[in-house]
Design a protein around this motif. Structure first.
Motif, PDB file in Angstrom:
ATOM      1  N   MET A 114      60.345   8.501  46.287  1.00 58.76           N
ATOM      2  CA  MET A 114      60.093   7.362  46.638  1.00 58.76           C
ATOM      3  C   MET A 114      59.983   8.296  48.317  1.00 58.76           C
ATOM      4  N   ILE A 115      59.468   6.478  49.271  1.00 59.14           N
ATOM      5  CA  ILE A 115      58.812   7.022  50.678  1.00 59.14           C
ATOM      6  C   ILE A 115      59.559   6.486  51.596  1.00 59.14           C
ATOM      7  N   VAL A 116      60.044   6.777  52.799  1.00 60.57           N
ATOM      8  CA  VAL A 116      60.933   6.161  53.981  1.00 60.57           C
ATOM      9  C   VAL A 116      59.804   6.603  54.983  1.00 60.57           C
ATOM     10  N   MET A 117      59.188   5.274  55.878  1.00 61.56           N
ATOM     11  CA  MET A 117      57.935   4.931  56.633  1.00 61.56           C
ATOM     12  C   MET A 117      58.702   4.539  57.850  1.00 61.56           C
ATOM     13  N   LYS A 118      58.821   5.091  58.343  1.00 63.18           N
ATOM     14  CA  LYS A 118      59.446   4.191  60.627  1.00 63.18           C
ATOM     15  C   LYS A 118      57.942   3.915  60.885  1.00 63.18           C
ATOM     16  N   ILE A 119      57.588   3.169  61.405  1.00 63.44           N
ATOM     17  CA  ILE A 119      56.295   2.311  62.452  1.00 63.44           C
ATOM     18  C   ILE A 119      57.430   2.568  63.478  1.00 63.44           C
ATOM     19  N   GLY A 120      56.420   3.534  64.540  1.00 62.31           N
ATOM     20  CA  GLY A 120      57.193   3.363  66.273  1.00 62.31           C
ATOM     21  C   GLY A 120      56.549   2.106  66.481  1.00 62.31           C
ATOM     22  N   GLY A 121      57.647   1.705  67.106  1.00 62.33           N
ATOM     23  CA  GLY A 121      57.631   0.696  68.167  1.00 62.33           C
ATOM     24  C   GLY A 121      56.190   1.230  69.481  1.00 62.33           C
ATOM     25  N   SER A 122      56.014   1.654  69.798  1.00 60.35           N
ATOM     26  CA  SER A 122      54.624   2.177  69.941  1.00 60.35           C
ATOM     27  C   SER A 122      53.585   2.659  69.784  1.00 60.35           C
ATOM     28  N   VAL A 123      53.422   2.267  68.711  1.00 60.59           N
ATOM     29  CA  VAL A 123      52.193   2.734  67.485  1.00 60.59           C
ATOM     30  C   VAL A 123      51.932   0.625  67.625  1.00 60.59           C
ATOM     31  N   ILE A 124      53.094  -0.206  67.108  1.00 53.69           N
ATOM     32  CA  ILE A 124      52.938  -1.959  67.215  1.00 53.69           C
ATOM     33  C   ILE A 124      52.458  -2.298  67.999  1.00 53.69           C
ATOM     34  N   THR A 125      52.934  -2.139  69.204  1.00 56.33           N
ATOM     35  CA  THR A 125      53.371  -2.925  70.492  1.00 56.33           C
ATOM     36  C   THR A 125      52.857  -1.545  71.356  1.00 56.33           C
ATOM     37  N   ASP A 126      52.954  -2.677  73.222  1.00 57.41           N
ATOM     38  CA  ASP A 126      52.563  -2.122  73.676  1.00 57.41           C
ATOM     39  C   ASP A 126      53.897  -2.004  74.506  1.00 57.41           C
ATOM     40  N   LYS A 127      54.043  -0.713  74.686  1.00 57.66           N
ATOM     41  CA  LYS A 127      55.731  -0.498  74.812  1.00 57.66           C
ATOM     42  C   LYS A 127      56.123  -1.211  76.640  1.00 57.66           C
ATOM     43  N   LYS A 128      54.963  -1.162  77.550  1.00 52.00           N
ATOM     44  CA  LYS A 128      55.168  -1.774  78.862  1.00 52.00           C
ATOM     45  C   LYS A 128      54.869  -2.882  79.155  1.00 52.00           C
ATOM     46  N   ARG A 129      54.525  -3.824  78.430  1.00 50.44           N
ATOM     47  CA  ARG A 129      54.480  -5.406  78.838  1.00 50.44           C
ATOM     48  C   ARG A 129      54.919  -6.117  77.974  1.00 50.44           C
ATOM     49  N   LEU A 130      56.199  -6.709  77.784  1.00 53.35           N
ATOM     50  CA  LEU A 130      56.825  -8.010  77.207  1.00 53.35           C
ATOM     51  C   LEU A 130      56.311  -8.012  75.815  1.00 53.35           C
ATOM     52  N   LYS A 131      56.890  -8.042  74.845  1.00 56.82           N
ATOM     53  CA  LYS A 131      56.095  -8.537  74.147  1.00 56.82           C
ATOM     54  C   LYS A 131      54.571  -8.680  73.368  1.00 56.82           C
ATOM     55  N   ALA A 132      53.955  -7.494  73.575  1.00 54.64           N
ATOM     56  CA  ALA A 132      52.500  -7.441  73.261  1.00 54.64           C
ATOM     57  C   ALA A 132      52.453  -6.843  72.384  1.00 54.64           C
ATOM     58  N   LEU A 133      51.991  -7.982  70.428  1.00 54.91           N
ATOM     59  CA  LEU A 133      51.702  -7.058  69.463  1.00 54.91           C
ATOM     60  C   LEU A 133      50.678  -6.243  69.903  1.00 54.91           C
ATOM     61  N   ARG A 134      49.911  -4.936  69.194  1.00 55.10           N
ATOM     62  CA  ARG A 134      48.883  -4.270  69.180  1.00 55.10           C
ATOM     63  C   ARG A 134      48.754  -4.658  67.300  1.00 55.10           C
ATOM     64  N   LEU A 135      48.002  -5.909  66.994  1.00 57.65           N
ATOM     65  CA  LEU A 135      47.497  -6.672  65.944  1.00 57.65           C
ATOM     66  C   LEU A 135      46.819  -5.639  65.235  1.00 57.65           C
ATOM     67  N   HIS A 136      45.737  -5.358  65.695  1.00 57.32           N
ATOM     68  CA  HIS A 136      44.921  -4.475  64.252  1.00 57.32           C
ATOM     69  C   HIS A 136      45.958  -3.265  64.299  1.00 57.32           C
ATOM     70  N   ALA A 137      46.588  -2.597  65.059  1.00 58.02           N
ATOM     71  CA  ALA A 137      47.159  -0.985  64.359  1.00 58.02           C
ATOM     72  C   ALA A 137      48.090  -1.791  63.357  1.00 58.02           C
ATOM     73  N   LEU A 138      48.713  -3.280  63.761  1.00 55.17           N
ATOM     74  CA  LEU A 138      49.105  -3.158  62.397  1.00 55.17           C
ATOM     75  C   LEU A 138      49.058  -3.583  61.021  1.00 55.17           C
ATOM     76  N   ASN A 139      47.342  -4.415  61.204  1.00 55.86           N
ATOM     77  CA  ASN A 139      47.239  -4.722  60.734  1.00 55.86           C
ATOM     78  C   ASN A 139      46.672  -3.150  59.695  1.00 55.86           C
ATOM     79  N   ALA A 140      46.227  -2.611  60.762  1.00 55.36           N
ATOM     80  CA  ALA A 140      45.561  -0.573  59.755  1.00 55.36           C
ATOM     81  C   ALA A 140      46.442  -0.382  59.141  1.00 55.36           C
TER      82      ALA A 140
END
Lengths: 247, 247
Positions: B1-27
């Motif tokens: 088994m693997i535990v994987m944590k996806i950092g919030g800084s990877v799938i969102t732009d941490k400086k802009r409220l509720k800004a999703l990085r959809l391309h990174a998330l899909n990849a």
């Protein structure tokens, strides 16, 4: 405290996949925002859950993990719409999915953890749960209906009343008129004739059975038309226009 | 088994409220879909959680129920986007919010219920949890970070490795180059110099502390750049391009 179950038939069009009735949902959220008592909210899955649950035959134990995952995601989408409506009206709510608190065995709840609900209520938050897929020790997966959850929450929190919001005016008598006040003893007879509607979690017959059990705890139930927002608001003040079922 | 944590800084732009990085998330979802091992996924709240959690000073214990409810709703929105990405790539996932399984005391986890995760894994589902608001016995509310959850899940499920997806190439040495392989004993020293980034849940210093504890269980950790999708896919096959931290 009040436990209120918003029927899936009120906030969705049960015949069209994932069809939200946003106007009805917002009106109910507005009514809830005026309620001064503690409240636990349950909503049905409506067409975000039942259409696929039926297609994938979840209750017969033959659904695949991919199908369970799909239903779960769709129901979570409806739940987010409910949370948005509630929060936009000032109801400080928190969502508690049944997967985390319920285990079923052959479609009956065998274990229920009230802790997340208690944590919410103690902290001034309104818990919101919903009909959804849950683990089943025999069938692997089952559907836990909002009505099943209403009974569990009634057992655990002993509310003053459990209010069921439906898309009809109340429980109908054999001649089609709405029963205003009935004793739990009359329910069995009513159940045998009020079985016109059916969904994957059992329709009115099952609801009457659940209400019988809730009344058995000494807690009255009400069936109120959730599409009539003045009735929802009044029901939350204890003024029932619909059917009041007394223990 | 693997535990994987996806950092919030990877799938969102941490400086802009509720800004999703959809391309990174899909990849990332695509990479996960190719993983043949059992996996538990955790994602950070990113700008769907931290900006308001900071504004409302959740960690100092002064947040109101209305504010907690708002953060919770926003994070649930991010979680639904993650579920959508995973399910669309064929990952049969189920979402388990931390409110239902975690209790904190002064910001440290005092109770964790692994049952919903076990139920999912036993049934062929991939559990997905996330950093979010949780009950705290002292502060009323706390933020449980994805890193806190990674430690709990490592303790409970003894995975082969815990992989942290970050927006940097790995843990940096004092001179700014990426450390390829380090022993847990070197971590303390690294932590004292790698404290450039900070968010409400503690940034790299706190992550290094958590990784130290995971290594203390005999489980290696890795920090991999989640924006480089080939590295994510390789990391899930045990081929780490980034920093491998050994017990």
């Amino acid at each position: 405290m009040i436990v209120m179950k918003i029927g899936g038939s009120v906030i969705t069009d049960k015949k069209r996949l994932k069809a939200l009735r946003l106007h009805a949902l917002n009106a109910i959220a507005e009514s809830i925002s005026k309620c001064e008592e503690e409240i636990i909210i349950i909503h049905g899955a409506g067409s975000f859950g039942h259409i696929l649950a039926d297609k994938y035959r979840v209750t017969s134990g033959s659904a695949l993990p991919s199908q369970i995952s799909e239903i779960h995601r769709d129901v979570r989408e409806l739940n987010l719409a409910v949370m948005n409506a509630l929060i936009s009206k000032g109801v400080h709510s928190i969502s508690i999915p049944p997967w985390d608190v319920v285990v079923m065995s052959m479609g009956s709840i065998s274990s229920f953890s009230p802790r997340p609900f208690k944590h919410a209520i103690e902290r001034g938050l309104t818990p919101v749960t919903f009909g959804d897929v849950v683990p089943d020790t025999i069938r692997v997966f089952s559907i836990c209906s909002g009505d099943d959850l209403a009974l569990m929450l009634a057992k655990e929190f002993a509310p003053n009343i459990v209010v069921f919001l439906s898309d009809v005016d109340g429980v109908l008598s054999a001649n089609g008129s709405v029963l205003r006040r009935v004793r739990v003893g009359e329910l069995e007879e009513i159940a045998s004739v009020a079985d016109g509607r059916a969904d994957v979690t059992g329709g009115m017959k099952r609801k009457v059975e659940i209400m019988g059990k809730i009344c058995g705890l000494g807690i009255p139930c009400a069936v109120v038309n959730g599409l009539a927002s003045d009735r929802v608001e009044r029901a939350l003040r204890g003024d029932i226009e619909g059917t009041l079922i007394l223990p």
